[in-house]
Design an enzyme around this catalytic site. Sequence first.
Site, short mmCIF file in Angstrom:
data_model
loop_
_atom_site.label_atom_id
_atom_site.label_comp_id
_atom_site.label_asym_id
_atom_site.label_seq_id
_atom_site.Cartn_x
_atom_site.Cartn_y
_atom_site.Cartn_z
N LYS A 36 47.34 42.95 48.42
CA LYS A 36 46.95 41.53 48.23
C LYS A 36 48.09 40.65 47.73
CE LYS A 36 44.92 42.08 43.67
NZ LYS A 36 43.83 42.81 43.04
N ARG A 130 35.37 42.70 33.71
CA ARG A 130 35.45 42.02 34.99
C ARG A 130 34.32 42.62 35.83
NH1 ARG A 130 40.66 41.78 38.92
NH2 ARG A 130 39.68 43.70 39.65
C1 LIG Z 1 44.29 43.96 42.68
C2 LIG Z 1 43.45 45.14 42.47
C3 LIG Z 1 44.06 46.39 42.29
C4 LIG Z 1 45.56 46.59 42.24
O1 LIG Z 1 46.06 46.24 40.97
P1 LIG Z 1 47.60 46.42 40.58
O2 LIG Z 1 47.65 46.04 39.15
O3 LIG Z 1 48.38 45.53 41.46
O4 LIG Z 1 47.94 47.85 40.77
C5 LIG Z 1 43.21 47.48 42.12
N1 LIG Z 1 41.87 47.34 42.13
C6 LIG Z 1 41.26 46.15 42.31
C7 LIG Z 1 39.77 46.08 42.29
C8 LIG Z 1 42.04 45.01 42.47
O5 LIG Z 1 41.43 43.83 42.64
#
Ligand SMILES: *Cc1c(COP(=O)(O)O)cnc(C)c1O
Length: 357
Positions: A36, A130
Amino acid sequence: MPGPRLTIDLTKVLRNVRTVRDLYGRRGVGITGVTKAVLGLPAVARTFLAGGLETLADSRLENLERLRRAGIAARLVLLRTSPSEAEDVIRLADVSLNTELQTLRALSAASVAAGRVHGVLLMVELGDLREGVPPAELPCLFAAASRLPGLQVIGLGASLACYGGIAPDDEKMATLCRLAGDLEAISGRPLAVVSGGNSANHDWLLSAAAPCRINDLRLGEILLLGRETLERRPVEGLHTDAFTLTAEVIEANTKATKPRGARCQDAFGHRPELEDRGEIPRAILALGRQDTWVPGLRPRGQLEILGASSDHVILDASRQPLAVGDEVELDLDYGALLAAMTSPFVRKEVLPAGADE
Ligand SMILES: *Cc1c(COP(=O)(O)O)cnc(C)c1O
């Protein structure tokens, strides 16, 4: 057209992926590569796959669509699921992360209509507040989800260190494993995936005696920027400079550092408190808040950011002289990377991984 550019060194990304994959693989933990921060850029996704990952994840359907359009056939996971998007979720993702029965019902209907079986990872709330169903409600949601046609509950996951800044530790991870066991006892079948979290799990994984049932982590930042995310420390053996933002100097002269005149709000509604450093050599970059998240930038070399508006970044150039037309390179944190990737004004330049990689 010149203008700021974001350079992505895929050789460094590839080395990061391989290093983390080997390290985690020795502990029995597989990696889902999260795209992302780079908006599902196919070149980065392919680098994740070249590094040995088999599953990719993104929070946005647009980014998953970009991956599919580029011909990427890997298993795709949607990290954030909206009920109104159920049809596209089924079309684009093999698996989605879910916490709401209403959404699961919409996914079930869309999946049946499309003649598919869609994988579901239920997310449980472990204290970061969250996404996640409260642990007490998990068995009920699991039982209901398991009865929905067109869906297959393949696992359980959790997110920590995202909203509430709560660290994954032995206790939280043991809770996740215990909950996974509870669900297996209900269904009498093993869960394929127990996904312990994100880049914030790095320290825990390296220190844990054994990662118990956890066999997956969803990783973005550590692969791209080479840092764990509890304290943003560089991880030994990883590149922290795979991404470089480059901007041009459009003004270079000596000016005061303390503004003069009647004080009012700045362009963003704040009253800036600017430190008086006397008259110093300064430079202005053709870069601003419409291009990236300026507080997340760090200029390479001896330069310091004094402030920024929509289109200008002001540098203290007293320790490193700059001339108009010079280019300045800056490191980006996750927020700056996300914003620069998202800005249409920042040109993206991909340096392919070398043939010997
Ligand atoms: C963005 C996201 C991740 C990845 O997180 P990082 O800190 O970039 O490793 C993992 N799980 C979910 C649900 C996310 O939204």
